[in-house]
Every structure is written in structure tokens, then in C-alpha cells.
Scaffold this active site. Structure first.
Site, PDB file in Angstrom:
ATOM      1  N   TYR A 126     -27.264  24.649  14.025  1.00 46.66           N
ATOM      2  CA  TYR A 126     -27.080  24.959  15.665  1.00 46.66           C
ATOM      3  C   TYR A 126     -28.223  25.505  16.219  1.00 46.66           C
ATOM      4  CZ  TYR A 126     -22.172  26.177  14.761  1.00 46.66           C
ATOM      5  OH  TYR A 126     -20.503  25.587  15.371  1.00 46.66           O
ATOM      6  N   TYR A 165     -21.229  22.095   7.734  1.00 45.33           N
ATOM      7  CA  TYR A 165     -22.082  22.850   7.703  1.00 45.33           C
ATOM      8  C   TYR A 165     -21.992  23.772   7.020  1.00 45.33           C
ATOM      9  CZ  TYR A 165     -20.355  26.181  11.820  1.00 45.33           C
ATOM     10  OH  TYR A 165     -19.771  26.293  12.227  1.00 45.33           O
ATOM     11  N   ARG A 175     -18.129  24.135   6.562  1.00 46.75           N
ATOM     12  CA  ARG A 175     -17.254  24.640   7.556  1.00 46.75           C
ATOM     13  C   ARG A 175     -16.779  22.461   8.433  1.00 46.75           C
ATOM     14  NH1 ARG A 175     -15.505  27.385  11.384  1.00 46.75           N
ATOM     15  NH2 ARG A 175     -13.825  25.965  10.574  1.00 46.75           N
ATOM     16  N   HIS A 178     -16.909  20.816  13.691  1.00 46.38           N
ATOM     17  CA  HIS A 178     -15.833  21.119  14.797  1.00 46.38           C
ATOM     18  C   HIS A 178     -16.594  21.900  15.940  1.00 46.38           C
ATOM     19  CE1 HIS A 178     -17.803  24.625  12.818  1.00 46.38           C
ATOM     20  NE2 HIS A 178     -17.868  25.142  13.679  1.00 46.38           N
ATOM     21  N   HIS A 180     -17.146  24.004  19.603  1.00 42.66           N
ATOM     22  CA  HIS A 180     -15.809  25.335  19.664  1.00 42.66           C
ATOM     23  C   HIS A 180     -15.839  25.780  21.701  1.00 42.66           C
ATOM     24  CE1 HIS A 180     -17.522  28.082  16.335  1.00 42.66           C
ATOM     25  NE2 HIS A 180     -19.181  27.037  15.980  1.00 42.66           N
TER      26      HIS A 180
HETATM   27 FE   LIG Z   1     -19.371  26.439  14.271  1.00 40.36          FE
END
Ligand SMILES: [Fe+3]
Lengths: 257, 207
Positions: A126, A165, A175, A178, A180
Site C-alpha cells: 500500500y 500481502y 490477505r 482484494h 477496498h
Molecule cells: Fe487491504
């Protein structure tokens, strides 16, 4: 003792068994995740223990929550729905088109409402300053987009396939990939923040966040469908994801009562 | 699966909620998110507080959305809360004149948030209130609550929600401090959110 994936898998299985038992006992289908889902440790101290106080919106059409804030052309710039064009260079990764419709519980399109998305880059990183995963940042990808739904309730984003990640809840916690999503409806009661997943991800059974939706059919509604017709020739793969907002709103009441 | 056939209403089922996660800071907050009141408006009120978990620890990774009526009790239909710069792509901020009624504020590293908005007027049978939606890592579904104002004691007695709650629970929905009767916004109102445990905030569901 280090918390392992195996420990979490056992907890997920126990939560599933408990849900199946509730259903067998005549309990209603749970369309939403449980607020107190212990396999996702962050929920343990952050869920209310008192039941929510129910407000019957039919008793008062003037409730503030039955209206929604307005968003418009001033809040969104033209290229905000193309996350591959926000920098001077091309981001690294597989380009994808994500499109679908925003609907209310009656299946009617929700028009002119704001959709915000954010995601990791193709390496699973991110562009968030507190992010600790040491996968590479991409100077040409911020991973933030916005759009307004059109007159048919449709939206469309062009972006990069996000990577999975690690997130350190337990040893080897990953995870599934995805995106968000943050959504507004015609009433504030319909407000929704959620995550869209990609079909066939092998991480699904091990991820306590997606598994917090214990109902199989409900969980499937978080997974986009590959749609070859949405793929742009020589450019991007296409995924279709329709979103249904829960929560009562004013027109629902007019027609339903 | 996620192509919904609207001709078959029984297949139109809600998309589940998911946590906002810890990594939304580069995406959702925007400059001036809590500056909801038009510049210099005389009915401006400052609201602030903390968000606490079940052990009384403040949350550094929560955000609140506030949504409320103007001082006459009207709900805004004006956009422009997050005005963008069409040339540069950044945020222009609100235009300082129009009131959109909506804002978004993050908690800081101490778990503290603040916002400036207009003191809402009453609507329908309710005492004046602001609607609040709370998001955080660990919240699998966001939480709705309300901020009522301490000066409105007479209206609180008749409010359909507050009148159903016992004294202690009702108090979790009423801000403290403020203008001391005038409501003129000289002082800040304090409103804390307790997600769990002693003094747990009343959270709402709408049916
Ligand atoms: Fe996330």
C-alpha cells in the site's frame, strides 16, 4: 506460543460449525459478518457487547439517517476512475477493468452516488505511510480511485491487479488479493465499506477477514466474476462485481408500506 | 454470483460489510474533512473526542463520518465536500460558503478527533442530533450512533430514541460542554465513543 495459521484455521472451522448449528436450529441466515469474530483478533476489543438499539425508520420520515450526503461532479475528476493514469509513467502489473452496478435491496439502480476504492499495488504494497510490508512501492501507482455511479447505477474502474500481502496477525498470515470499496446510497443507513476479491483465490480458506462472513452464499457475494466481455482487447482483464446496499431508505418505505 | 439478476428479487441480497482495515489513510481522509461549517458562520460548533476500545485504550486508526441538518433542520443536497482540482487532481477543499452537512475525520495518534459544523436544527419528532458512522480496523461492520446536544434537555425528554433509554445509556449519546445554554458555539463539545465495556456507547440499527 506463536499463533500459527493452523490455530486460526481451527478457530475458523469452529466458527463455521457454530453457524451451521445455529442455522440447523432455525436461526436466520447471516448476511453480514459477526462483529465479534475472534479469528480476526482486532475485533475482540472493538465490538460492542450490548445489542444495537433498533430504530424503526417507518415511524419518522424526517430521520437524518434516511437522507444521504450529496456528491457530484465537483468531487470527482475525470480520470479518477483510471488508477493507471494518475502518474507520468505506467504502473507495473496486470491491468484490469472492474465494473458492475450499485443496487438497493429491491434491485433498483443507485444513481449518482460516490464510490471510492483503494488497494495495494501489484507487489502487495500500500502507498500508506504506516505500511510495513517491504515489497516495492510503485512510483506510478497510488491505488486510490473514485467515481460516481451513472444513470443505470453502473461504475467502472481501470486499475492494476493487486497482490496478496502478509499482515502479521499470526505467523504466515496473508490477505487474499482484494480491492477496498466505500459506497454511499440514497440514505445514510445504506452506507457500506467492504472488499472485493478475485475468483478462485487459494487464500480464501485461511483468511479470517473473508471468513468472518460465515455464510457461504454471502461470502461468494464478495467475489467478483471474471467477465471476458469486460476485458479490453490488448489492454486489460475484466471483472464484474454488482454491489447491493443493505439498510432501509426512503423510497423503500414509500413502496413497501 | 456477483452478476445480480434484478428480474429475480429473491437473488438480490446484501453485499456483506468488511473492515476498512488499517491502510486507508492514503485514500479516504481528505483535507478539510472536518471543516463542515462554512467559514465564519455564527452557528458553528466545535466537536471533539476520543474513540476507545474495550480496555479503554484510544484508537489511532479510526475515522468518523458526521452527517446532520443545518440550523433550520434542513438536510443539504449540495455536493462539494471533497471538491477536486480538475487540473492538478488534488483537493481544492470546500468552497467555504456552501454547507454540505457531511464530513469525515480521522483519529490522530492519541485517538482524538475534532470537527467544526453547524449546530443542527430539529427534524420531525427528534431532538437535534448529528448522525455518526464509526469505522476502524477491527470493526467488521461500521457502527452508527448519534450526537445530541446538552442544552436540549426538554427536547430530549420527548425524543423517540433517548426517551427509550435509561439514564446511563442515554448519557452516552449526549455531548458534554458546549456553549452553556446559548448554543452559540463558544466552547467545544466533547463526545467520546466507547466501542465496548463500561460506558459503552449506544449504537443503532435501522429497520
Ligand atoms: Fe487491504
Amino acid at each position: 506460543m506463536t499463533l500459527t495459521q493452523h490455530d486460526i484455521d481451527l478457530e475458523i472451522a469452529a466458527e463455521r460449525a457454530a453457524y451451521e448449528k445455529r442455522i440447523a436450529g432455525g436461526a436466520p441466515v447471516e448476511h453480514q459478518p459477526r462483529r465479534d469474530y475472534a479469528p480476526y483478533r482486532s475485533s475482540v476489543l472493538r465490538h460492542p457487547k450490548q445489542p444495537p438499539v433498533t430504530i424503526d425508520v417507518g415511524t419518522d420520515p424526517e430521520l437524518v439517517e434516511l437522507a444521504s450526503p450529496a456528491f457530484g461532479e465537483r468531487d470527482v475528476t475525470e480520470t479518477d476512475n483510471d488508477l493507471t493514469r494518475q502518474h507520468t509513467g505506467e504502473p507495473i502489473g496486470e491491468r484490469i477493468t472492474v465494473s458492475g452496478r450499485l443496487l438497493d435491496r429491491a434491485g433498483r439502480p443507485v444513481r449518482g452516488q460516490l464510490i471510492e476504492i483503494w488497494q495495494a499495488n501489484s507487489a502487495g504494497r500500500y502507498a500508506h505511510r504506516r505500511e510495513q510490508h517491504d515489497a516495492p512501492l510503485d512510483p506510478n501507482f497510488t491505488g486510490v480511485g473514485r467515481t460516481l455511479t451513472d444513470d443505470t447505477g453502473s461504475y467502472r474502474f481501470t486499475t492494476i491487479q493487486p497482490g496478496p500481502y502478509p499482515w502479521r496477525q499470526h505467523l504466515n498470515a496473508w490477505r487474499p488479493a482484494h480491492i477496498h470499496f466505500s459506497l454511499f446510497g440514497t440514505a445514510f443507513t445504506q452506507r457500506l465499506v467492504t472488499q472485493m476479491y478475485f475468483p478462485g483465490d487459494p487464500l480464501f480458506p485461511h483468511d479470517p477477514i473473508i471468513q468472518s462472513v460465515t455464510d457461504d452464499a454471502a461470502r461468494q457475494r464478495l467475489v467478483a466474476t471474471y467477465d471476458h466481455a469486460l476485458s479490453v482487447p490488448e489492454f486489460s482483464m475484466g471483472y464484474h462485481w454488482d454491489i447491493v446496499l443493505d439498510g432501509p431508505h426512503a423510497t423503500w418505505i414509500e413502496e413497501g408500506r | 454470483m456477483t452478476k445480480i439478476d434484478t428480474a429475480r428479487p429473491e437473488t438480490v441480497l446484501p453485499t456483506p460489510s468488511h473492515t476498512v482495515g488499517p491502510f486507508y489513510g492514503h485514500a479516504l481522509p481528505f483535507p478539510g474533512g472536518g471543516d463542515i461549517a462554512p467559514l465564519g458562520h455564527p452557528e458553528t460548533v466545535t466537536l471533539h473526542g476520543y474513540v476507545y476500545d474495550g480496555e479503554g485504550r484510544p484508537l489511532p486508526d479510526a475515522f468518523l463520518e458526521l452527517w446532520g441538518a443545518d440550523p433550520e433542520g434542513r438536510l443539504s443536497r449540495v455536493d462539494g465536500s471533497m471538491r477536486r482540482d480538475p487540473a492538478g487532481g488534488g483537493y481544492l477543499g470546500r468552497n467555504g460558503v456552501e454547507f454540505t452537512g457531511w464530513g469525515r475525520v480521522q483519529t490522530d495518534a492519541d485517538g482524538h478527533w475534532s470537527a467544526r459544523t453547524l449546530r443542527p436544527g430539529a427534524r420531525g419528532r427528534s431532538a437535534p442530533y448529528l448522525s455518526v458512522c464509526v469505522f476502524a480496523r477491527g470493526l467488521l461492520v461500521h457502527l452508527f450512533t448519534r450526537i445530541y446536544f446538552p442544552e436540549d434537555t426538554a427536547a430530549h425528554a420527548a425524543d423517540p430514541l433517548l426517551s427509550r433509554l435509561d439514564e446511563a445509556r442515554r448519557a452516552t449519546l449526549v455531548a458534554r460542554g458546549g456553549g452553556g445554554g446559548g448554543g452559540g458555539g463558544k466552547d467545544a463539545y466533547r463526545f467520546d465513543v466507547r466501542l465496548q465495556g463500561e460506558g459503552e456507547t449506544v449504537f443503532l440499527e435501522f429497520r
